[in-house]
Design a protein around this motif. Structure first.
Motif, PDB file in Angstrom:
ATOM      1  N   THR A 145       0.849  -1.107   0.075  1.00  0.00           N
ATOM      2  CA  THR A 145      -0.100  -0.009  -0.105  1.00  0.00           C
ATOM      3  C   THR A 145       0.914   1.437   0.159  1.00  0.00           C
ATOM      4  OG1 THR A 145      -1.954  -1.259   1.241  1.00  0.00           O
ATOM      5  CG2 THR A 145      -1.713   1.172   1.113  1.00  0.00           C
ATOM      6  N   ALA A 146       2.026   1.375   0.909  1.00  0.00           N
ATOM      7  CA  ALA A 146       2.835   2.484   0.998  1.00  0.00           C
ATOM      8  C   ALA A 146       3.412   2.520  -0.497  1.00  0.00           C
ATOM      9  CB  ALA A 146       3.737   2.133   2.077  1.00  0.00           C
ATOM     10  N   MET A 147       3.937   1.617  -1.264  1.00  0.00           N
ATOM     11  CA  MET A 147       4.571   1.836  -2.296  1.00  0.00           C
ATOM     12  C   MET A 147       3.556   2.461  -3.378  1.00  0.00           C
ATOM     13  SD  MET A 147       7.231  -1.348  -2.728  1.00  0.00           S
ATOM     14  CE  MET A 147       8.823  -1.525  -2.359  1.00  0.00           C
ATOM     15  N   GLU A 148       2.297   1.926  -3.221  1.00  0.00           N
ATOM     16  CA  GLU A 148       1.494   2.699  -4.232  1.00  0.00           C
ATOM     17  C   GLU A 148       1.311   4.013  -4.105  1.00  0.00           C
ATOM     18  OE1 GLU A 148      -2.588   1.800  -6.868  1.00  0.00           O
ATOM     19  OE2 GLU A 148      -2.000   0.379  -5.225  1.00  0.00           O
ATOM     20  N   TRP A 149       1.153   4.478  -2.693  1.00  0.00           N
ATOM     21  CA  TRP A 149       1.160   5.637  -2.225  1.00  0.00           C
ATOM     22  C   TRP A 149       2.330   6.596  -2.741  1.00  0.00           C
ATOM     23  CZ3 TRP A 149       0.388   4.615   3.805  1.00  0.00           C
ATOM     24  CH2 TRP A 149      -0.882   4.090   3.887  1.00  0.00           C
ATOM     25  N   TYR A 150       3.440   5.821  -2.752  1.00  0.00           N
ATOM     26  CA  TYR A 150       4.707   6.742  -3.158  1.00  0.00           C
ATOM     27  C   TYR A 150       4.597   6.661  -4.973  1.00  0.00           C
ATOM     28  CZ  TYR A 150       9.725   7.504  -3.327  1.00  0.00           C
ATOM     29  OH  TYR A 150      10.936   8.157  -3.120  1.00  0.00           O
ATOM     30  N   ALA A 198       9.715  10.931  -0.359  1.00  0.00           N
ATOM     31  CA  ALA A 198      10.796  10.375   0.295  1.00  0.00           C
ATOM     32  C   ALA A 198      10.846  11.156   1.785  1.00  0.00           C
ATOM     33  CB  ALA A 198      12.147  10.630  -0.250  1.00  0.00           C
ATOM     34  N   THR A 199      10.438  12.335   1.866  1.00  0.00           N
ATOM     35  CA  THR A 199      10.223  13.016   2.867  1.00  0.00           C
ATOM     36  C   THR A 199       9.252  12.517   3.967  1.00  0.00           C
ATOM     37  OG1 THR A 199      10.725  15.194   1.809  1.00  0.00           O
ATOM     38  CG2 THR A 199       9.878  15.272   4.246  1.00  0.00           C
ATOM     39  N   THR A 200       8.064  11.953   3.577  1.00  0.00           N
ATOM     40  CA  THR A 200       7.154  11.225   4.358  1.00  0.00           C
ATOM     41  C   THR A 200       8.034   9.885   4.666  1.00  0.00           C
ATOM     42  OG1 THR A 200       5.478  11.834   3.026  1.00  0.00           O
ATOM     43  CG2 THR A 200       4.870  10.346   4.469  1.00  0.00           C
ATOM     44  N   THR A 201       8.732   9.100   3.934  1.00  0.00           N
ATOM     45  CA  THR A 201       9.089   7.924   4.364  1.00  0.00           C
ATOM     46  C   THR A 201      10.349   8.013   5.033  1.00  0.00           C
ATOM     47  OG1 THR A 201      10.269   7.747   2.205  1.00  0.00           O
ATOM     48  CG2 THR A 201       7.986   7.148   2.246  1.00  0.00           C
ATOM     49  N   GLU A 202      10.879   9.259   5.291  1.00  0.00           N
ATOM     50  CA  GLU A 202      12.034   9.557   5.962  1.00  0.00           C
ATOM     51  C   GLU A 202      13.373   8.825   5.507  1.00  0.00           C
ATOM     52  OE1 GLU A 202      10.833   9.818  10.649  1.00  0.00           O
ATOM     53  OE2 GLU A 202      10.184   7.783   9.851  1.00  0.00           O
ATOM     54  N   GLY A 203      13.396   9.170   4.020  1.00  0.00           N
ATOM     55  CA  GLY A 203      14.478   8.805   3.172  1.00  0.00           C
ATOM     56  C   GLY A 203      14.571   7.549   2.362  1.00  0.00           C
ATOM     57  N   LEU A 204      13.416   6.620   2.782  1.00  0.00           N
ATOM     58  CA  LEU A 204      13.292   5.419   2.002  1.00  0.00           C
ATOM     59  C   LEU A 204      12.501   5.669   0.609  1.00  0.00           C
ATOM     60  CD1 LEU A 204      11.921   2.824   4.508  1.00  0.00           C
ATOM     61  CD2 LEU A 204      14.376   3.076   3.639  1.00  0.00           C
ATOM     62  N   GLU A 205      13.357   5.102  -0.419  1.00  0.00           N
ATOM     63  CA  GLU A 205      12.677   5.147  -1.853  1.00  0.00           C
ATOM     64  C   GLU A 205      11.817   3.789  -1.998  1.00  0.00           C
ATOM     65  OE1 GLU A 205      13.226   7.402  -4.134  1.00  0.00           O
ATOM     66  OE2 GLU A 205      14.734   8.742  -3.254  1.00  0.00           O
ATOM     67  N   LEU A 206      10.552   4.304  -1.858  1.00  0.00           N
ATOM     68  CA  LEU A 206       9.403   3.025  -1.896  1.00  0.00           C
ATOM     69  C   LEU A 206       9.224   2.946  -3.291  1.00  0.00           C
ATOM     70  CD1 LEU A 206       7.493   3.246   1.414  1.00  0.00           C
ATOM     71  CD2 LEU A 206       9.555   1.918   1.040  1.00  0.00           C
ATOM     72  N   THR A 207      10.104   2.328  -4.145  1.00  0.00           N
ATOM     73  CA  THR A 207       9.969   2.118  -5.546  1.00  0.00           C
ATOM     74  C   THR A 207       9.594   0.567  -5.556  1.00  0.00           C
ATOM     75  OG1 THR A 207      12.233   1.904  -6.069  1.00  0.00           O
ATOM     76  CG2 THR A 207      11.188   4.041  -6.486  1.00  0.00           C
ATOM     77  N   TRP A 208       8.724   0.221  -6.773  1.00  0.00           N
ATOM     78  CA  TRP A 208       8.557  -1.031  -6.773  1.00  0.00           C
ATOM     79  C   TRP A 208       9.774  -1.931  -6.854  1.00  0.00           C
ATOM     80  CZ3 TRP A 208       3.974  -1.833  -5.166  1.00  0.00           C
ATOM     81  CH2 TRP A 208       2.823  -1.154  -5.573  1.00  0.00           C
ATOM     82  N   GLY A 209      10.101  -3.161  -6.225  1.00  0.00           N
ATOM     83  CA  GLY A 209      11.095  -3.895  -6.453  1.00  0.00           C
ATOM     84  C   GLY A 209      12.213  -3.500  -5.715  1.00  0.00           C
ATOM     85  N   ASN A 210      12.154  -2.525  -4.960  1.00  0.00           N
ATOM     86  CA  ASN A 210      13.531  -2.101  -4.072  1.00  0.00           C
ATOM     87  C   ASN A 210      13.629  -3.034  -2.858  1.00  0.00           C
ATOM     88  OD1 ASN A 210      15.505  -0.889  -2.687  1.00  0.00           O
ATOM     89  ND2 ASN A 210      14.530   1.332  -3.324  1.00  0.00           N
ATOM     90  N   GLY A 211      14.318  -3.952  -2.931  1.00  0.00           N
ATOM     91  CA  GLY A 211      14.528  -5.039  -2.241  1.00  0.00           C
ATOM     92  C   GLY A 211      15.139  -4.422  -0.670  1.00  0.00           C
ATOM     93  N   ASP A 212      16.490  -3.575  -1.036  1.00  0.00           N
ATOM     94  CA  ASP A 212      16.857  -2.865   0.564  1.00  0.00           C
ATOM     95  C   ASP A 212      16.010  -2.114   1.009  1.00  0.00           C
ATOM     96  OD1 ASP A 212      19.260  -4.017  -0.547  1.00  0.00           O
ATOM     97  OD2 ASP A 212      20.050  -2.400  -1.366  1.00  0.00           O
ATOM     98  N   ALA A 213      15.236  -1.397   0.382  1.00  0.00           N
ATOM     99  CA  ALA A 213      13.931  -0.692   1.153  1.00  0.00           C
ATOM    100  C   ALA A 213      12.806  -1.345   1.780  1.00  0.00           C
ATOM    101  CB  ALA A 213      13.318   0.430   0.129  1.00  0.00           C
ATOM    102  N   ILE A 214      12.846  -2.601   1.150  1.00  0.00           N
ATOM    103  CA  ILE A 214      11.647  -3.228   1.657  1.00  0.00           C
ATOM    104  C   ILE A 214      12.212  -3.983   3.137  1.00  0.00           C
ATOM    105  CG2 ILE A 214      10.588  -5.727   1.651  1.00  0.00           C
ATOM    106  CD1 ILE A 214      10.737  -4.985  -1.473  1.00  0.00           C
ATOM    107  N   VAL A 215      13.495  -4.590   3.063  1.00  0.00           N
ATOM    108  CA  VAL A 215      14.138  -5.145   4.353  1.00  0.00           C
ATOM    109  C   VAL A 215      14.341  -4.102   5.166  1.00  0.00           C
ATOM    110  CG1 VAL A 215      16.267  -5.864   5.184  1.00  0.00           C
ATOM    111  CG2 VAL A 215      15.467  -6.818   2.987  1.00  0.00           C
ATOM    112  N   GLU A 216      14.867  -2.723   5.062  1.00  0.00           N
ATOM    113  CA  GLU A 216      14.961  -1.646   6.073  1.00  0.00           C
ATOM    114  C   GLU A 216      13.545  -1.601   6.624  1.00  0.00           C
ATOM    115  OE1 GLU A 216      16.186   1.273   8.414  1.00  0.00           O
ATOM    116  OE2 GLU A 216      17.272  -0.224   7.392  1.00  0.00           O
ATOM    117  N   LEU A 217      12.321  -1.204   5.758  1.00  0.00           N
ATOM    118  CA  LEU A 217      11.016  -0.947   6.319  1.00  0.00           C
ATOM    119  C   LEU A 217      10.370  -1.745   7.117  1.00  0.00           C
ATOM    120  CD1 LEU A 217       9.076   1.385   6.312  1.00  0.00           C
ATOM    121  CD2 LEU A 217       8.201   0.384   4.286  1.00  0.00           C
TER     122      LEU A 217
END
Length: 615
Positions: free
Chosen positions: A359-364, A371-390
């Protein structure tokens, strides 16, 4: 009391640090059997209306079934019940492992937790003795560490432990209760209820032998028949036993049942990268199994290469591969696996976690957040590093954005405002699992009418209409059109068939592909307990439990308005897959199933139905 029941409820009051035992009424056994049936009855009688789920007034139940700790296949399930802090509905989850058999050997069929401890606490049930222990040093520790530490501290390596991780301590509303070796009672936030009570863990050990069955010769014959039925079913024998639940991915994806990109698509070619063959090629995999289970669907894994090389744990299962994979446009199996390990350690429901992030990725994607809302996370589809971090941030409630997501996607959307709620995939506030609804209208109904909210397994409707299984016990003698809203009355008996496993204390995977028949479960129950029960009697008891849960929700304000899928499914035709061009006619589905179930137009059981069920 019939055979295979102790007939006892153990009550533990954390506030007063005391415990006592009550007898289970014979009427409960006759009309509710056990497991989720006992839980539905208990909560309806003992939980006042409009209780705050995170207050000390909520109850937390751990329940066995009559087949728990018998020779019946896969008889180690533990039912966990509560009022859900995520949905406000009745909360019901269950987990594999061997916790419930230990509770039964300790002399109890049900444990009820009352009140709230003053400081972090764990309890140890050792036969008829209950002790209270300080858990200050365990607070903040992983679930695996907690289990090991408690076994060492109690001096009992055979004790089974149900515990929470960081997400339960921090009251993430979809935190799970975790049991030995990463088995999760995940749905609905039981871990948050446990955390709200300052209860880190419940350890249990029972020294007694198995309870005797009523007719051993007849029971053993029924056990043999059940195992024969399991091994005779092709999917169980050739895929589930060999490859575990990841084996679901490829076949479901081909049928348009694995959602992608937050349900914007219904199928992809991701099975090449994260399907069961890729899973077993890329990961080091070992089979494991729950208590007395002939299937052995559990997979222990290790990552052999890359930045996560050497990390190991349990899973991921099918739902996790889909939740952290295809739903998020992610084909990196290693990031999926690590997100799963983090979730297990922190006690986080992977189904809700993956859907919240989708849901958050579609909001993005839609520009509702940045990225300001997400505190620096690039919530683009398929971003494995961001998924793990989130996932880690959510589990720890680290930062304002992750803290908000820890409230669940519906609450988060209401806080964000604008069009955010439009992209929340839920029913009754519970995030949808990874089981498609456009290509299986039976599965759509499962999500819509389940008492605990969006539900892929109560029943798994796709097995009939999408996979094409036939089953005379639920009245399906010829193939059903999966894309049609008509002729879905079979969802009612299928729901009752699936509920029966939750009453008996056995694993649904024994019957998810209709392998072990309802007649066989009835024979196992009858010969074990001495209470004669046909499969139709079993369905009627399941129906009573389902209506009891519906009444609980009606009391809490839930009606027809809460039985709808998100508007995406009725307004946006499927863009691909077997259901291309299809939407879900939700009103037609509800009208038909309400009529079949004996409910009125608002989804409330009629007086005639209640009289029929003795409610």
């Amino acid at each position: 009391m019939y055979n295979c029941y102790n007939g006892k409820i153990l009550n533990v009051n954390l506030t007063e640090k005391k415990y006592w035992v009550e007898q289970i009424p014979d009427e409960w056994v006759l009309n509710y059997i056990g497991g989720e049936g006992f839980g539905a009855k208990y909560l309806s009688l003992n939980l006042p209306e409009n209780v705050d789920p995170l207050s000390e007034d909520n109850k937390l139940l751990f329940i066995c079934g009559p087949l728990t700790d018998t020779k019946a296949p896969s008889c180690g399930r533990t039912v966990v019940m509560f009022k859900s802090p995520l949905t406000g509905t009745i909360g019901a989850a269950n987990a594999g492992g061997a916790w419930a058999p230990q509770l039964k050997r300790a002399g109890y069929d049900m444990l009820v937790i009352h009140g709230r401890a003053e400081s972090p606490t764990y309890i140890f049930i050792n036969d008829d003795e209950v002790t209270f222990h300080c858990a200050e040093k365990l607070w903040g520790k992983s679930t695996g560490h907690t289990e090991e530490a408690i076994r060492k501290e109690t001096g009992n390596p055979k004790a089974e432990v149900a515990c929470i991780g960081a997400s339960g301590e921090r009251l993430v509303r979809y935190a799970a209760v975790m049991m030995g070796n990463d088995h999760a009672a995940g749905r609905g936030g039981g871990g948050a209820v446990m955390g709200s009570k300052n209860l880190k863990a419940v350890a249990v050990y029972g020294s007694a032998d198995r309870l005797p069955v009523h007719d051993p010769e007849r029971f053993d014959a029924a056990v043999k028949k059940a195992i024969q039925e399991l091994f005779a079913e092709a999917f169980v024998r050739d895929e589930l036993m060999k490859y575990g639940t990841p084996s679901f991915f490829d076949s479901m994806n081909a049928l348009g049942l694995v959602p992608a990109y937050n349900w914007q698509r219904t199928t992809t070619d991701f099975d090449k990268e994260i399907g069961y063959e890729a899973y077993h090629r890329k990961l080091e995999v070992k089979q494991d199994r729950c208590y007395n289970c002939p299937i052995g669907c559990v997979r222990r894994t290790r990552i052999p290469e890359g930045k996560y090389k050497g990390l190991s744990g349990t899973g991921p299962e099918y739902e996790t591969v889909a939740a952290f994979g295809q739903k998020l446009g992610n084909t990196d199996l290693y990031s999926i696996t690590v997100a799963n390990y983090i979730s297990n350690d922190a006690g986080l429901d992977v189904i809700s976690a993956g859907q919240v992030i989708a849901t958050a990725m579609e909001w993005y994607e839609k520009g509702i957040i940045d990225a300001t809302t997400t505190e620096g996370l690039e919530l683009t589809w398929g971003n494995g590093d961001a998924i793990v971090e989130l996932v880690e941030r959510i589990a720890l409630r680290k930062g304002a954005f992750a803290t908000l997501l820890g409230e669940g996607s519906l609450r988060a959307a209401k806080e964000i405002g604008g069009d955010a709620e439009k992209y929340v995939m839920h029913v009754k506030g519970l995030e949808m699992a990874a089981d498609g609804v456009r290509a299986s209208k039976g599965e759509a109904l499962s999500h819509m009418i389940s008492p605990r909210g969006a539900d892929h397994l109560r029943p798994y409707g796709a097995i009939i209409d999408a996979f094409g299984y036939l089953e005379e016990e639920v009245g399906v003698f010829e193939h059903v059109d999966p894309l049609s809203e008509e002729n879905k009355a079979w969802v009612k008996p299928l729901e009752e068939y699936f509920m029966a496993t939750n009453l008996l204390g056995v694993c649904l995977f024994t019957s998810i592909t209709l392998a072990i028949k309802a007649k066989t479960w009835a024979e196992l129950f009858s010969s074990a307990t001495g209470m004669e029960c046909s499969y139709k009697d079993l369905f009627k008891i399941s129906e009573r439990v389902l209506n009891q849960e519906r009444l609980f929700n009606v009391r809490e304000g839930f009606t027809r308005k809460d039985d709808y899928l998100p508007e995406r499914f009725s307004k946006e035709p499927a863009p691909d897959g077997p259901a291309k061009g299809c939407v879900v006619n939700q009103d037609r589905l509800l009208d038909l199933i309400y009529e079949a179930k004996g409910w009125d137009s608002q989804g409330i059981p009629t007086r005639q139905k209640l009289d029929e069920l003795g409610l």
